[in-house]
Design a protein around this motif. Structure first.
Motif, mmCIF file in Angstrom:
data_model
loop_
_atom_site.group_PDB
_atom_site.id
_atom_site.type_symbol
_atom_site.label_atom_id
_atom_site.label_comp_id
_atom_site.label_asym_id
_atom_site.label_seq_id
_atom_site.Cartn_x
_atom_site.Cartn_y
_atom_site.Cartn_z
ATOM 1 N N LEU A 253 0.829 -1.192 0.000
ATOM 2 C CA LEU A 253 0.000 0.000 0.000
ATOM 3 C C LEU A 253 0.869 1.249 0.000
ATOM 4 N N SER A 254 0.358 2.297 -0.627
ATOM 5 C CA SER A 254 1.022 3.596 -0.606
ATOM 6 C C SER A 254 0.229 4.514 0.323
ATOM 7 N N VAL A 255 0.914 5.086 1.308
ATOM 8 C CA VAL A 255 0.260 5.949 2.285
ATOM 9 C C VAL A 255 0.827 7.355 2.156
ATOM 10 N N ALA A 256 -0.017 8.312 1.837
ATOM 11 C CA ALA A 256 0.390 9.712 1.760
ATOM 12 C C ALA A 256 0.417 10.295 3.170
ATOM 13 N N VAL A 257 1.535 10.933 3.538
ATOM 14 C CA VAL A 257 1.705 11.532 4.865
ATOM 15 C C VAL A 257 1.932 13.025 4.696
ATOM 16 N N LEU A 258 1.120 13.831 5.360
ATOM 17 C CA LEU A 258 1.252 15.273 5.274
ATOM 18 C C LEU A 258 2.453 15.730 6.102
ATOM 19 N N ARG A 259 3.342 16.528 5.496
ATOM 20 C CA ARG A 259 4.560 17.004 6.151
ATOM 21 C C ARG A 259 4.541 18.527 6.273
ATOM 22 N N HIS A 260 5.021 19.022 7.437
ATOM 23 C CA HIS A 260 5.129 20.460 7.693
ATOM 24 C C HIS A 260 5.857 20.606 9.023
ATOM 25 N N PRO A 261 6.589 21.724 9.244
ATOM 26 C CA PRO A 261 7.257 21.903 10.551
ATOM 27 C C PRO A 261 6.310 21.841 11.744
ATOM 28 N N ASP A 268 7.397 10.002 14.659
ATOM 29 C CA ASP A 268 7.107 9.295 13.397
ATOM 30 C C ASP A 268 6.740 7.837 13.640
ATOM 31 N N ASN A 269 6.118 7.555 14.780
ATOM 32 C CA ASN A 269 5.837 6.169 15.178
ATOM 33 C C ASN A 269 4.962 5.420 14.186
ATOM 34 N N LEU A 270 3.916 6.087 13.675
ATOM 35 C CA LEU A 270 3.038 5.395 12.727
ATOM 36 C C LEU A 270 3.765 5.111 11.422
ATOM 37 N N GLU A 271 4.591 6.039 10.961
ATOM 38 C CA GLU A 271 5.347 5.795 9.742
ATOM 39 C C GLU A 271 6.284 4.603 9.910
ATOM 40 N N ARG A 272 6.859 4.467 11.095
ATOM 41 C CA ARG A 272 7.732 3.321 11.371
ATOM 42 C C ARG A 272 6.955 2.008 11.305
ATOM 43 N N LEU A 273 5.734 2.018 11.826
ATOM 44 C CA LEU A 273 4.915 0.812 11.772
ATOM 45 C C LEU A 273 4.491 0.510 10.345
ATOM 46 N N LEU A 274 4.119 1.534 9.593
ATOM 47 C CA LEU A 274 3.734 1.331 8.197
ATOM 48 C C LEU A 274 4.876 0.707 7.405
ATOM 49 N N HIS A 275 6.072 1.191 7.638
ATOM 50 C CA HIS A 275 7.242 0.635 6.953
ATOM 51 C C HIS A 275 7.434 -0.831 7.336
ATOM 52 N N ARG A 276 7.241 -1.138 8.630
ATOM 53 C CA ARG A 276 7.412 -2.527 9.088
ATOM 54 C C ARG A 276 6.352 -3.439 8.482
ATOM 55 N N LEU A 277 5.170 -2.884 8.204
ATOM 56 C CA LEU A 277 4.091 -3.670 7.611
ATOM 57 C C LEU A 277 4.203 -3.781 6.092
ATOM 58 N N GLY A 278 5.185 -3.091 5.532
ATOM 59 C CA GLY A 278 5.417 -3.195 4.094
ATOM 60 C C GLY A 278 4.774 -2.113 3.256
ATOM 61 N N ALA A 279 4.307 -1.034 3.876
ATOM 62 C CA ALA A 279 3.673 0.051 3.121
ATOM 63 C C ALA A 279 4.724 1.049 2.625
ATOM 64 N N TRP A 280 4.361 1.780 1.574
ATOM 65 C CA TRP A 280 5.209 2.841 1.030
ATOM 66 C C TRP A 280 4.714 4.180 1.548
ATOM 67 N N ILE A 281 5.660 5.089 1.854
ATOM 68 C CA ILE A 281 5.316 6.415 2.355
ATOM 69 C C ILE A 281 5.504 7.441 1.240
ATOM 70 N N LEU A 282 4.456 8.220 0.984
ATOM 71 C CA LEU A 282 4.515 9.319 0.021
ATOM 72 C C LEU A 282 4.375 10.628 0.795
ATOM 73 N N GLU A 283 5.408 11.451 0.809
ATOM 74 C CA GLU A 283 5.369 12.707 1.554
ATOM 75 C C GLU A 283 4.706 13.805 0.725
ATOM 76 N N VAL A 284 3.789 14.544 1.386
ATOM 77 C CA VAL A 284 3.017 15.583 0.716
ATOM 78 C C VAL A 284 3.035 16.841 1.575
#
Length: 463
Positions: A253-261, A268-284
């Motif tokens: 799966l590709s998961v779009a993650v909203l980025r901003h200061p 980034d705990n959820l992103e770490r879990l998504l990566h462990r589950l095999g998902a792709w991160i798309l920064e927006v």
């Protein structure tokens, strides 16, 4: 398996940049590869750490993780065996008496859980004898944490080299610790205003004062034993690998993650879990369109008032959210950013914003938003129990997280939320939370995904 790791715990001062943040940034500038973690619910320090070292930070919090094993699994999944895994947290924020700290036990629990060496940093702008006596009392206080290797100590706000020489002599008479060095009082910096910290990029000239402090510290050759700091991390005990008892997602799966200061203040705990589950991160970025190939959307907790205009005025984002709802795609908006999906947001000054209107809720701020937190209610550790089936949790399932009492999100009718939120201390119900539409979820909580790994996977896998 060996994972170099070190807990850098400093005595904090209200309104001042933690010296541990400056030390982490200086280590990076001197060429040490870092992997950063934060202990404790201090969003400002986490944001400063992310800014200073130019990388995302993972939050390690024993209560949120729900036990020692989930916390260890989170650390193992996010750690880098080839880097110095630095855990930054408060040692104390006040003193019980002039020579005895009131310790932050959450930071020490993290160190105990990870069997990580501890490098305490004490304020030493007083007489050398008093600073040494404080260190001696600290060693006695740490005896109950028997799994924490205690090797050295560092001092902050030392007036001059002569004072440190006296302190080093006095320390040698009392303790078996190695004196790693000291930070001069000239390094002290006030916390930047929120409108700077949460809106400016790393290169902003408004961060010049902090950058100059890092450069000054980085250039110190005789005051800090840099190689000793790195060596302490390598003296951590061998790490026993844990089994990740969750299958990968059935499809990439590709998961779009909203980025901003202003976003990602909970790590980034959820992103770490998504990566462990095999998902792709798309920064927006907030002003950009969500990629059409994204299967899910994640808007992390943050100071939403600093991205509100860019997000709510982004017609592409609003259209994409509608497509996510009608296309039965998963999305999660958590923490303060959940307010954006509601109908109205009422500011502290009485002004009103119109949200996306996807959910029949409204948000209301209280307090004055002071960065130091003096007049704002502190972040609250909570546990939520699902009382009505939703896409993320089913009835009776629980999740831990934290929330800011300075923002209240409520539905049109009382108790309209799907979760009952309980205070972690007295188990008193605080409010109802979480609203869903098909596979979309908003929650005022910054939930800890490593406390509900199976539920997160089930939610994402329900295509």
């Amino acid at each position: 398996m060996h994972i170099p790791r070190l807990v850098l715990a400093d005595e904090r001062r209200s309104g001042m940049v933690p010296v541990s943040v400056l030390l982490a940034a200086a280590l990076r500038e001197r060429g040490y590869p870092l992997r950063l973690f934060a202990a404790g619910l201090d969003e400002v320090t986490l944001c400063l750490l992310r800014w200073a070292c130019r990388q995302e930070v993972t939050l390690l919090e024993p209560f949120l993780a729900g036990g020692e094993k989930p916390l260890q699994l989170l650390f193992e999944s996010a750690a880098d065996p080839e880097a110095l895994n630095l855990i930054v947290g408060p040692l104390a924020t006040e003193r019980e008496r002039e020579d005895k700290l009131l310790l932050d036990r959450w930071t020490l629990r993290v160190a105990q859980c990870l069997n990580a060496p501890l490098l305490p940093v004490l304020n030493a702008d007083s007489a050398a004898v008093l600073a040494a006596r404080t260190a001696e009392n600290l060693l006695g206080q740490l005896q109950e944490f028997d799994r924490i290797p205690k090797l050295g100590i560092c001092f902050n706000a030392v007036l001059n080299p002569k004072e440190y020489q006296l302190l080093e002599i006095e320390l040698g008479r009392r303790l078996p610790w190695i004196a790693v060095g000291y930070f001069p009082s000239s390094l002290g910096r006030e916390l930047p205003p929120k409108e700077v910290l949460f809106t400016q990029e790393v290169s902003s000239p408004r961060f010049f004062s902090l950058r100059s402090a890092v450069a000054q510290l980085c250039a110190m050759e005789d005051e800090i034993f840099w190689s000793l700091v790195a060596a302490m991390s390598k003296l951590a005990p061998e790490w026993t690998s844990l089994a990740f008892e969750v299958e990968p997602l059935p499809a990439a799966l590709s998961v779009a993650v909203l980025r901003h200061p202003a976003l990602g203040l909970g790590g980034d705990n959820l992103e770490r879990l998504l990566h462990r589950l095999g998902a792709w991160i798309l920064e927006v970025r907030p002003g950009e369109a969500i990629p059409s190939e994204a299967d899910a959307l994640y808007v992390p907790h943050g100071a939403e008032q600093y991205i509100r205009g860019a997000v709510l005025n982004n017609s592409n984002l609003k259209r994409t959210l509608g497509q996510f709802v009608f296309g039965n795609k998963a999305f999660l908006m958590e923490g303060n950013c959940a307010a954006l999906a509601g109908e109205r947001i009422f500011e502290r000054d009485g002004s009103e914003w119109t949200g996306f209107g996807i959910f029949p809720v409204q948000a209301r701020y209280s307090g004055n938003g002071n960065l130091s937190g003096k007049e704002e209610a502190p972040l609250c550790r909570v546990e939520a129990q699902c009382v009505r089936n939703g896409p993320l949790l089913r009835s009776g399932e629980r999740v831990r997280g934290y929330w800011s009492p300075n923002l209240v999100i409520s539905g049109e009718r009382e108790r309209s939320g799907e979760w009952s939120v309980l205070d972690a201390k007295d188990r008193k119900e605080l409010l109802t939370d979480s609203w869903s539409l098909k596979r979309g979820v908003i929650t005022q909580l910054r939930i800890e995904p490593w406390n509900c790994i199976h539920e997160i996977r089930r939610w994402l896998a329900a295509m």
